[in-house]
Design a protein around this motif. Structure first.
Motif, mmCIF file in Angstrom:
data_model
loop_
_atom_site.group_PDB
_atom_site.id
_atom_site.type_symbol
_atom_site.label_atom_id
_atom_site.label_comp_id
_atom_site.label_asym_id
_atom_site.label_seq_id
_atom_site.Cartn_x
_atom_site.Cartn_y
_atom_site.Cartn_z
ATOM 1 N N VAL A 14 0.841 -1.199 0.000
ATOM 2 C CA VAL A 14 0.000 0.000 0.000
ATOM 3 C C VAL A 14 0.874 1.247 0.000
ATOM 4 N N GLY A 15 1.965 1.225 0.772
ATOM 5 C CA GLY A 15 2.857 2.378 0.827
ATOM 6 C C GLY A 15 3.472 2.688 -0.522
ATOM 7 N N LYS A 16 3.806 1.653 -1.280
ATOM 8 C CA LYS A 16 4.410 1.875 -2.600
ATOM 9 C C LYS A 16 3.372 2.343 -3.629
ATOM 10 N N SER A 17 2.190 1.746 -3.587
ATOM 11 C CA SER A 17 1.173 2.048 -4.605
ATOM 12 C C SER A 17 0.325 3.259 -4.252
ATOM 13 N N GLU A 18 0.312 3.624 -2.951
ATOM 14 C CA GLU A 18 -0.511 4.733 -2.453
ATOM 15 C C GLU A 18 -1.976 4.555 -2.822
ATOM 16 N N SER A 19 -2.393 3.283 -2.790
ATOM 17 C CA SER A 19 -3.786 2.978 -3.143
ATOM 18 C C SER A 19 -4.160 1.618 -2.586
ATOM 19 N N PHE A 20 -5.283 1.567 -1.860
ATOM 20 C CA PHE A 20 -5.773 0.283 -1.363
ATOM 21 C C PHE A 20 -6.189 -0.622 -2.521
ATOM 22 N N SER A 21 -6.864 -0.029 -3.513
ATOM 23 C CA SER A 21 -7.388 -0.849 -4.607
ATOM 24 C C SER A 21 -6.254 -1.424 -5.463
ATOM 25 N N LYS A 22 -5.231 -0.615 -5.755
ATOM 26 C CA LYS A 22 -4.111 -1.119 -6.550
ATOM 27 C C LYS A 22 -3.321 -2.183 -5.784
ATOM 28 N N ALA A 23 -3.123 -1.931 -4.485
ATOM 29 C CA ALA A 23 -2.434 -2.919 -3.664
ATOM 30 C C ALA A 23 -3.218 -4.229 -3.630
ATOM 31 N N ALA A 24 -4.534 -4.125 -3.564
ATOM 32 C CA ALA A 24 -5.379 -5.325 -3.538
ATOM 33 C C ALA A 24 -5.216 -6.129 -4.824
ATOM 34 N N ARG A 25 -5.179 -5.418 -5.973
ATOM 35 C CA ARG A 25 -4.997 -6.121 -7.248
ATOM 36 C C ARG A 25 -3.633 -6.820 -7.302
ATOM 37 N N ASP A 26 -2.603 -6.119 -6.861
ATOM 38 C CA ASP A 26 -1.250 -6.694 -6.893
ATOM 39 C C ASP A 26 -1.117 -7.895 -5.968
ATOM 40 N N ASP A 46 -0.994 1.025 17.561
ATOM 41 C CA ASP A 46 -1.620 2.174 18.210
ATOM 42 C C ASP A 46 -1.128 3.491 17.597
ATOM 43 N N ILE A 47 -1.112 3.532 16.246
ATOM 44 C CA ILE A 47 -0.677 4.735 15.555
ATOM 45 C C ILE A 47 -1.265 4.741 14.157
ATOM 46 N N ARG A 48 -1.521 5.928 13.604
ATOM 47 C CA ARG A 48 -2.049 6.016 12.246
ATOM 48 C C ARG A 48 -0.885 5.999 11.258
ATOM 49 N N LEU A 49 -0.998 5.129 10.275
ATOM 50 C CA LEU A 49 0.093 4.945 9.312
ATOM 51 C C LEU A 49 -0.184 5.626 7.983
ATOM 52 N N PHE A 50 -1.459 5.820 7.635
ATOM 53 C CA PHE A 50 -1.812 6.403 6.339
ATOM 54 C C PHE A 50 -2.794 7.552 6.517
ATOM 55 N N ASN A 51 -2.637 8.533 5.662
ATOM 56 C CA ASN A 51 -3.651 9.575 5.501
ATOM 57 C C ASN A 51 -4.597 9.119 4.395
ATOM 58 N N ARG A 52 -5.888 9.043 4.700
ATOM 59 C CA ARG A 52 -6.877 8.623 3.712
ATOM 60 C C ARG A 52 -7.504 9.856 3.061
ATOM 61 N N THR A 53 -7.532 9.892 1.721
ATOM 62 C CA THR A 53 -8.195 10.958 0.961
ATOM 63 C C THR A 53 -8.987 10.316 -0.159
ATOM 64 N N PRO A 54 -9.915 11.059 -0.774
ATOM 65 C CA PRO A 54 -10.681 10.493 -1.904
ATOM 66 C C PRO A 54 -9.780 10.076 -3.061
ATOM 67 N N LYS A 55 -8.591 10.694 -3.184
ATOM 68 C CA LYS A 55 -7.699 10.369 -4.295
ATOM 69 C C LYS A 55 -6.778 9.175 -3.989
ATOM 70 N N GLY A 56 -6.781 8.729 -2.760
ATOM 71 C CA GLY A 56 -5.907 7.617 -2.404
ATOM 72 C C GLY A 56 -5.396 7.758 -0.999
ATOM 73 N N VAL A 57 -4.249 7.176 -0.714
ATOM 74 C CA VAL A 57 -3.667 7.236 0.624
ATOM 75 C C VAL A 57 -2.213 7.677 0.513
ATOM 76 N N SER A 58 -1.723 8.238 1.607
ATOM 77 C CA SER A 58 -0.307 8.612 1.683
ATOM 78 C C SER A 58 0.190 8.286 3.084
ATOM 79 N N LEU A 59 1.449 8.017 3.186
ATOM 80 C CA LEU A 59 2.042 7.658 4.473
ATOM 81 C C LEU A 59 2.104 8.868 5.403
ATOM 82 N N THR A 60 1.772 8.679 6.641
ATOM 83 C CA THR A 60 2.005 9.696 7.654
ATOM 84 C C THR A 60 3.501 9.752 7.940
ATOM 85 N N ASN A 61 3.930 10.722 8.738
ATOM 86 C CA ASN A 61 5.349 10.788 9.105
ATOM 87 C C ASN A 61 5.788 9.505 9.809
ATOM 88 N N GLU A 62 4.917 9.037 10.708
ATOM 89 C CA GLU A 62 5.230 7.796 11.409
ATOM 90 C C GLU A 62 5.234 6.615 10.437
#
Length: 296
Positions: A14-26, A46-62
């Protein structure tokens, strides 16, 4: 329940593709399954790893920090798996064999040549010694297998007899009178005897057999190699006890003559020794197969 390693693999994808749907296909997974896996990992850490947006996801600093470590770890695991596959395919590795000089020269060299032609990237380590020395080296883990003279009595070793051999007496021109007819062992031991040294398994086998007939042996010469036995007999220093299969060059050329015995010494064998209960390396397994398949 997914294992932690599975969760991290999904996290990296998911971190590489920045997309749940693309990661799911792969990953050949459903998108909800990928989303659930990321939520599970975030819950466990106990930490948020991704920022969720309508365009996809991106990694948080953590998430970015964790991604660097996890991605490196997964790459190392993959590299390790590839190396294991190389070992399985025999494109890398080492074969460690213990063997005596005589068996190495007359029996093992063609097998080594065949193995090397089939698996040229496998390195060889050859350790020489007597049968007893090789058994000790094998138990210490210095070699994978040992190719020895049998019989052997050691309950810790697995023994694979591979090739039958015969102990005979040979002589040069000076002792040709012995060739006129079958000679008894009693008559043989009256001649100047040329034998291997006492710590040799071959010498021990022959001597024990002759003594079982109530006959004592007092050799004139005790030597450290099979080739020396042949040479001492050639210059008529006595009659030598040798391995027939390893003396063919001398016998066929008429340099030495086999003394006909009225009672033939029972055959024995050469074989492969390995530690009982310890699996052989893939290289050692293939080499044993070559030894068992090829005739002398």
């Amino acid at each position: 329940m997914s294992s932690k390693l599975d969760l991290y693999k999904i996290f990296c994808k998911v971190g590489k593709s920045e997309s749940f749907s693309k990661a799911a296909r792969d990953l050949y997974m459903t998108q909800p399954a990928v989303s659930q896996a990321i939520m599970q990992l975030e819950s466990e850490l106990d930490i948020r790893l991704f920022n969720r947006t309508p365009k996809g996801v991106s990694l948080t600093n953590e998430g970015s920090l964790l991604f660097e470590y996890v991605n490196s770890a997964i790459n190392l695991i993959q590299a390790g798996e590839e190396k294991i596959q190389d070992f399985k395919n025999l494109t890398i590795g080492e074969l460690k064999v213990g063997v005596g000089d005589t068996i190495s020269r007359y029996f093992l060299l063609p097998k080594l040549e065949t193995f090397h032609s089939q698996y040229p990237n496998i390195k060889f380590k050859i350790v020489n010694g007597t049968t007893q020395e090789l058994c000790s080296i094998l138990k210490s883990g210095e070699v994978d297998i040992a190719v020895c003279n049998f019989p052997l009595a050691d309950s810790t070793l697995e023994l694979r007899p591979c090739f039958n051999i015969h102990d005979i007496f040979v002589c040069g021109e000076k002792y040709r009178q012995l060739l006129s007819g079958p000679v008894s062992l009693e008559e043989v031991v009256k001649q100047p005897l040329i034998l291997l040294e006492k710590n040799s398994n071959s010498r021990r086998y022959v001597e024990e057999y002759i003594r079982s007939k109530g006959i004592q042996i007092a050799p004139e010469f005790e030597l450290g190699s099979h080739d020396l036995l042949l040479e001492f007999a050639r210059i008529n220093l006595g009659i030598a006890c040798v391995t027939k299969e390893f003396s063919q060059e001398y016998l066929k050329k008429g340099i030495l003559y086999e003394v006909p015995l009225s009672e033939v010494i029972p055959r024995r064998s050469i074989g492969v020794c390995s530690l009982k209960g310890v699996p052989l390396s893939i290289a050692a397994k293939k080499f044993v197969e070559i030894i068992e398949d090829q005739q002398f």
